[in-house]
Design a protein around this motif. Structure first.
Motif, PDB file in Angstrom:
ATOM      1  N   MET A  22      -5.683  15.881   1.012  1.00 16.70           N
ATOM      2  CA  MET A  22      -4.622  16.834   1.173  1.00 16.70           C
ATOM      3  C   MET A  22      -3.568  16.981   0.016  1.00 16.70           C
ATOM      4  N   VAL A  23      -3.476  18.435  -0.252  1.00 15.09           N
ATOM      5  CA  VAL A  23      -2.402  18.625  -1.175  1.00 15.09           C
ATOM      6  C   VAL A  23      -1.098  18.953  -0.764  1.00 15.09           C
ATOM      7  N   LEU A  24      -0.039  18.212  -1.152  1.00 17.04           N
ATOM      8  CA  LEU A  24       1.387  18.354  -0.914  1.00 17.04           C
ATOM      9  C   LEU A  24       2.009  19.126  -1.956  1.00 17.04           C
ATOM     10  N   VAL A  25       2.817  20.161  -1.509  1.00 18.62           N
ATOM     11  CA  VAL A  25       3.567  20.897  -2.492  1.00 18.62           C
ATOM     12  C   VAL A  25       4.955  20.897  -2.174  1.00 18.62           C
ATOM     13  N   GLY A  26       6.050  20.675  -3.279  1.00 17.35           N
ATOM     14  CA  GLY A  26       7.234  20.801  -3.090  1.00 17.35           C
ATOM     15  C   GLY A  26       7.687  20.615  -4.364  1.00 17.35           C
ATOM     16  N   PRO A  27       9.387  20.117  -4.260  1.00 18.70           N
ATOM     17  CA  PRO A  27      10.094  20.191  -5.349  1.00 18.70           C
ATOM     18  C   PRO A  27       9.773  18.882  -6.324  1.00 18.70           C
ATOM     19  N   GLU A  28      10.237  19.113  -7.640  1.00 17.98           N
ATOM     20  CA  GLU A  28      10.164  17.897  -8.475  1.00 17.98           C
ATOM     21  C   GLU A  28      10.663  16.636  -7.704  1.00 17.98           C
ATOM     22  N   GLY A  29       9.667  15.503  -7.689  1.00 24.26           N
ATOM     23  CA  GLY A  29      10.304  14.250  -7.270  1.00 24.26           C
ATOM     24  C   GLY A  29       9.506  13.845  -5.939  1.00 24.26           C
ATOM     25  N   LEU A  30       8.619  14.926  -5.574  1.00 24.20           N
ATOM     26  CA  LEU A  30       7.874  14.829  -4.300  1.00 24.20           C
ATOM     27  C   LEU A  30       7.026  13.643  -4.187  1.00 24.20           C
ATOM     28  N   LYS A  31       6.301  13.586  -5.386  1.00 24.72           N
ATOM     29  CA  LYS A  31       5.195  12.524  -5.209  1.00 24.72           C
ATOM     30  C   LYS A  31       5.866  11.038  -5.395  1.00 24.72           C
ATOM     31  N   GLU A  32       7.016  10.974  -6.352  1.00 21.84           N
ATOM     32  CA  GLU A  32       7.664   9.740  -6.462  1.00 21.84           C
ATOM     33  C   GLU A  32       8.159   9.366  -5.148  1.00 21.84           C
ATOM     34  N   MET A  33       9.075  10.117  -4.354  1.00 23.58           N
ATOM     35  CA  MET A  33       9.423  10.032  -2.964  1.00 23.58           C
ATOM     36  C   MET A  33       8.285   9.601  -1.969  1.00 23.58           C
ATOM     37  N   VAL A  34       7.262  10.148  -1.773  1.00 20.53           N
ATOM     38  CA  VAL A  34       6.285   9.703  -0.902  1.00 20.53           C
ATOM     39  C   VAL A  34       5.745   8.343  -1.490  1.00 20.53           C
ATOM     40  N   GLU A  35       5.409   8.223  -2.656  1.00 17.75           N
ATOM     41  CA  GLU A  35       4.816   7.012  -3.152  1.00 17.75           C
ATOM     42  C   GLU A  35       6.060   5.807  -2.945  1.00 17.75           C
ATOM     43  N   ILE A  36       6.973   6.093  -2.984  1.00 17.17           N
ATOM     44  CA  ILE A  36       8.235   4.975  -2.607  1.00 17.17           C
ATOM     45  C   ILE A  36       8.151   4.574  -1.170  1.00 17.17           C
ATOM     46  N   VAL A  37       8.284   5.698  -0.262  1.00 18.15           N
ATOM     47  CA  VAL A  37       8.177   5.490   1.099  1.00 18.15           C
ATOM     48  C   VAL A  37       6.933   4.701   1.706  1.00 18.15           C
ATOM     49  N   MET A  38       5.863   5.440   1.092  1.00 17.26           N
ATOM     50  CA  MET A  38       4.576   4.509   1.339  1.00 17.26           C
ATOM     51  C   MET A  38       4.412   3.194   0.964  1.00 17.26           C
ATOM     52  N   LYS A  39       4.951   2.808  -0.186  1.00 24.86           N
ATOM     53  CA  LYS A  39       5.003   1.356  -0.641  1.00 24.86           C
ATOM     54  C   LYS A  39       5.866   0.599  -0.004  1.00 24.86           C
ATOM     55  N   CYS A  40       6.937   1.050   0.736  1.00 20.66           N
ATOM     56  CA  CYS A  40       7.945   0.250   1.494  1.00 20.66           C
ATOM     57  C   CYS A  40       7.573  -0.022   2.670  1.00 20.66           C
ATOM     58  N   SER A  41       6.701   1.078   3.299  1.00 21.03           N
ATOM     59  CA  SER A  41       6.248   0.864   4.597  1.00 21.03           C
ATOM     60  C   SER A  41       4.682   0.297   4.671  1.00 21.03           C
ATOM     61  N   GLY A  42       4.288  -0.154   3.900  1.00 22.19           N
ATOM     62  CA  GLY A  42       3.195  -0.766   3.769  1.00 22.19           C
ATOM     63  C   GLY A  42       1.850  -0.158   2.989  1.00 22.19           C
ATOM     64  N   GLY A  43       2.253   0.732   2.340  1.00 21.86           N
ATOM     65  CA  GLY A  43       1.110   1.498   1.723  1.00 21.86           C
ATOM     66  C   GLY A  43       0.425   2.379   2.215  1.00 21.86           C
ATOM     67  N   TRP A  44      -0.411   3.114   1.216  1.00 23.11           N
ATOM     68  CA  TRP A  44      -1.346   4.233   1.569  1.00 23.11           C
ATOM     69  C   TRP A  44      -2.733   3.920   1.054  1.00 23.11           C
ATOM     70  N   CYS A  45      -3.694   3.714   1.802  1.00 23.39           N
ATOM     71  CA  CYS A  45      -5.016   3.514   1.111  1.00 23.39           C
ATOM     72  C   CYS A  45      -5.963   4.631   1.386  1.00 23.39           C
ATOM     73  N   PRO A  46      -5.985   5.530   0.273  1.00 24.27           N
ATOM     74  CA  PRO A  46      -6.760   6.759   0.623  1.00 24.27           C
ATOM     75  C   PRO A  46      -8.395   6.582   0.892  1.00 24.27           C
ATOM     76  N   GLU A  47      -8.786   5.160   0.555  1.00 21.83           N
ATOM     77  CA  GLU A  47     -10.228   4.605   0.761  1.00 21.83           C
ATOM     78  C   GLU A  47     -10.352   4.687   2.461  1.00 21.83           C
ATOM     79  N   GLU A  48      -9.256   4.192   3.015  1.00 20.84           N
ATOM     80  CA  GLU A  48      -9.249   4.030   4.530  1.00 20.84           C
ATOM     81  C   GLU A  48      -8.842   5.365   5.390  1.00 20.84           C
ATOM     82  N   LYS A  49      -7.952   6.224   4.461  1.00 16.77           N
ATOM     83  CA  LYS A  49      -7.410   7.316   5.024  1.00 16.77           C
ATOM     84  C   LYS A  49      -8.010   8.487   4.438  1.00 16.77           C
TER      85      LYS A  49
END
Length: 100
Positions: A22-49
Motif C-alpha cells: 500500500m502506498v500512503l500519500v500525505g504531507p512531510e512527516g507522514l512516514k515518521e508519524m506512522v512509524e512512531i504510532v506503529m512502534k508504540c502500538s506493537g509494531g508493523w511486520c510487513p512479512e505478516e501483513k
C-alpha cells in the motif's frame, strides 16, 4: 488533518487478508508519524501483513500549507480529480473501497 483513521484502515486491511503493498500519500512527516504510532502500538511486520511505502508532499513553508504539485510534478487539481477514474482498493468489512 484526518490522520487517526489511517491506523484503523491499515488494521482492517490486514485483518481482511490484504497482501498487496500500500502506498500512503500525505504531507512531510507522514512516514515518521506512522512509524512512531506503529512502534508504540506493537509494531508493523510487513512479512505478516503488507508492505507500506510513502510519498510525502513537501511543505512549501508558505501560508496555506503544502505544495500540492509534489516532487513528481503530477499535482493535485480539482480538474484532475474530477477526470480521474476510481481505483479499487479492495473490499474491507464488506464495503468496496475506492480512491481517486
Amino acid at each position: 488533518d484526518h490522520c487517526f483513521g489511517l491506523f484503523g484502515l491499515l488494521n482492517t486491511a490486514a485483518m481482511e487478508g490484504r497482501k498487496e503493498p500500500m502506498v500512503l500519500v500525505g504531507p512531510e512527516g507522514l512516514k515518521e508519524m506512522v512509524e512512531i504510532v506503529m512502534k508504540c502500538s506493537g509494531g508493523w511486520c510487513p512479512e505478516e501483513k503488507f508492505a507500506l511505502s510513502f510519498i510525502e508532499i513537501p511543505n512549501t513553508g508558505s501560508t496555506g500549507g503544502e505544495n500540492l504539485v509534489g516532487p513528481e510534478g503530477g499535482g493535485f487539481t480539482s480538474e484532475r480529480c474530477k477526470a480521474a477514474q476510481p481505483v479499487s482498493l479492495g473490499v474491507l468489512a464488506g464495503l468496496t473501497v475506492q480512491a481517486v
